[in-house]
Design a protein around this motif. Structure first.
Motif, PDB file in Angstrom:
ATOM      1  N   SER A  11       0.827  -1.211   0.000  1.00  0.00           N
ATOM      2  CA  SER A  11       0.000   0.000   0.000  1.00  0.00           C
ATOM      3  C   SER A  11       0.867   1.268   0.000  1.00  0.00           C
ATOM      4  N   ARG A  16       3.544   5.915   3.057  1.00  0.00           N
ATOM      5  CA  ARG A  16       3.681   7.312   3.500  1.00  0.00           C
ATOM      6  C   ARG A  16       3.719   7.394   5.025  1.00  0.00           C
ATOM      7  N   GLN A  40     -10.331  -5.480   4.378  1.00  0.00           N
ATOM      8  CA  GLN A  40     -10.722  -4.115   4.773  1.00  0.00           C
ATOM      9  C   GLN A  40     -12.231  -3.997   4.993  1.00  0.00           C
ATOM     10  N   ALA A  53     -10.165   1.356   4.171  1.00  0.00           N
ATOM     11  CA  ALA A  53      -8.866   1.509   3.495  1.00  0.00           C
ATOM     12  C   ALA A  53      -7.767   1.662   4.539  1.00  0.00           C
ATOM     13  N   VAL A  54      -6.552   1.277   4.142  1.00  0.00           N
ATOM     14  CA  VAL A  54      -5.387   1.496   5.001  1.00  0.00           C
ATOM     15  C   VAL A  54      -4.593   2.679   4.439  1.00  0.00           C
ATOM     16  N   GLN A  67      -6.704   8.441   6.731  1.00  0.00           N
ATOM     17  CA  GLN A  67      -6.256   9.314   5.631  1.00  0.00           C
ATOM     18  C   GLN A  67      -4.801   9.708   5.880  1.00  0.00           C
ATOM     19  N   SER A  68      -3.899   9.137   5.068  1.00  0.00           N
ATOM     20  CA  SER A  68      -2.467   9.292   5.331  1.00  0.00           C
ATOM     21  C   SER A  68      -2.014  10.751   5.469  1.00  0.00           C
ATOM     22  N   HIS A 107      -2.987   8.450  -7.088  1.00  0.00           N
ATOM     23  CA  HIS A 107      -3.115   7.223  -6.310  1.00  0.00           C
ATOM     24  C   HIS A 107      -4.557   6.689  -6.236  1.00  0.00           C
ATOM     25  N   ARG A 113     -10.039  -1.104  -5.050  1.00  0.00           N
ATOM     26  CA  ARG A 113     -11.479  -0.969  -5.358  1.00  0.00           C
ATOM     27  C   ARG A 113     -11.706  -0.476  -6.786  1.00  0.00           C
TER      28      ARG A 113
HETATM   29  N1  LIG Z   1      -6.338   8.738   0.411  1.00  0.00           N
HETATM   30  C1  LIG Z   1      -6.188   7.591   1.285  1.00  0.00           C
HETATM   31  C2  LIG Z   1      -6.074   6.350   0.455  1.00  0.00           C
HETATM   32  C3  LIG Z   1      -6.368   5.114   1.251  1.00  0.00           C
HETATM   33  C4  LIG Z   1      -6.461   3.909   0.319  1.00  0.00           C
HETATM   34  O1  LIG Z   1      -7.241   3.892  -0.648  1.00  0.00           O
HETATM   35  N2  LIG Z   1      -5.643   2.900   0.614  1.00  0.00           N
HETATM   36  C5  LIG Z   1      -5.639   1.727  -0.223  1.00  0.00           C
HETATM   37  C6  LIG Z   1      -4.289   1.047  -0.161  1.00  0.00           C
HETATM   38  S1  LIG Z   1      -2.995   2.093  -0.740  1.00  0.00           S
HETATM   39  C7  LIG Z   1      -6.685   0.747   0.276  1.00  0.00           C
HETATM   40  O2  LIG Z   1      -6.696   0.394   1.442  1.00  0.00           O
HETATM   41  N3  LIG Z   1      -7.564   0.324  -0.635  1.00  0.00           N
HETATM   42  C8  LIG Z   1      -8.594  -0.615  -0.335  1.00  0.00           C
HETATM   43  C9  LIG Z   1      -9.498  -0.797  -1.526  1.00  0.00           C
HETATM   44  O3  LIG Z   1      -9.291  -0.137  -2.542  1.00  0.00           O
HETATM   45  O4  LIG Z   1     -10.416  -1.603  -1.419  1.00  0.00           O
HETATM   46  C10 LIG Z   1      -4.919   7.786   2.132  1.00  0.00           C
HETATM   47  O5  LIG Z   1      -4.011   8.467   1.674  1.00  0.00           O
HETATM   48  O6  LIG Z   1      -4.867   7.241   3.248  1.00  0.00           O
END
Ligand SMILES: N[C@@H](CCC(=O)N[C@@H](CS)C(=O)NCC(=O)O)C(=O)O
Length: 218
Positions: A11, A16, A40, A53-54, A67-68, A107, A113
């Protein structure tokens, strides 16, 4: 309870947060959540992050952050040294703008998803999805290249020390690497990211150095 980060080896958003925690010397444990297997979406993780999301960060008293970029700014406010954000308002805006080129504009187009939706709704096969991802990573690198030509890194994106912009730029370069992309058409971007990956905090947070990453590449 220790500070706990929910993340996943590959991820970019987790990357980050790992870099920021490391730069600030904050001790934490990382719990790996397999977002490719759909973990998730479990009720347990839904209780931690409604966005499914992570990364998510759970503090010692149970307080939850997600949110990173929001977490990075929070860490900068609660653990000011070393600073990840400049103090001048225009510089702060520039730091956030550089960060958002990948965090907001690139990103989100390549997360699981979106890949799943492309495959299930439009019938995109693995090659088409990879092409989609490389397209947006490439456009992000093009934007960074033009920005870095106009304001060269010295030696980092905003000056003498690495900060929020550098963390996000390095994550973008890591995604390009994971998708086997050539960075040579983006020499200023490539030079900055090489400089960043020479730093331990940036190198040790790399996806391929995390538990769960393909063993041969670790
Ligand atoms: N804008 C969010 C993005 C979070 C995100 O979408 N993380 C991805 C991994 S990099 C995730 O967990 N995706 C799960 C999915 O798409 O189902 C952040 O910066 O934290």
């Amino acid at each position: 309870m220790t500070l706990r980060m929910y993340g996943f080896w590959r991820s970019i958003a987790s990357y980050r947060l790992r870099v920021a925690l490391s730069l600030k010397g904050i001790a934490y444990e990382e719990v790996s959540l397999d977002i490719l297997a759909g973990n998730q979406f479990t009720p347990e993780f839904d209780a931690i992050n409604a966005a499914h999301a992570v990364p998510a960060l759970v503090e010692e008293d149970g307080h939850i952050l997600f949110q990173s970029l929001a977490i990075l700014e929070y860490l900068d406010e609660t653990h000011p040294a070393p600073a990840l954000m400049p103090t001048d308002p225009r510089e702060r805006a520039y730091a956030r703008a550089l960060a958002l080129v990948t965090v907001a504009d690139t990103h989100p187009l390549m997360v699981p998803r979106v890949r799943k939706y492309l495959a299930e709704t439009f019938g995109a096969d693995e090659a088409a999805v990879a092409d989609w991802i490389r397209t947006w990573i490439g456009k992000g690198m093009g934007t960074y290249e033009r920005l870095l030509e106009r304001r060269p890194a010295a030696p980092y994106a905003l000056g003498a020390t690495p900060g929020i912009a550098d963390i996000c730029i390095a994550g973008h370069a890591m995604s390009a690497e994971l998708f086997g992309m050539d960075l040579t058409p983006y020499p200023a971007f490539q030079a900055l990211t090489q400089r960043l990956f020479a730093l331990d905090a940036f190198a040790s947070a790399h996806a391929l150095r995390q538990p769960g990453a393909p063993a041969k590449s670790r």
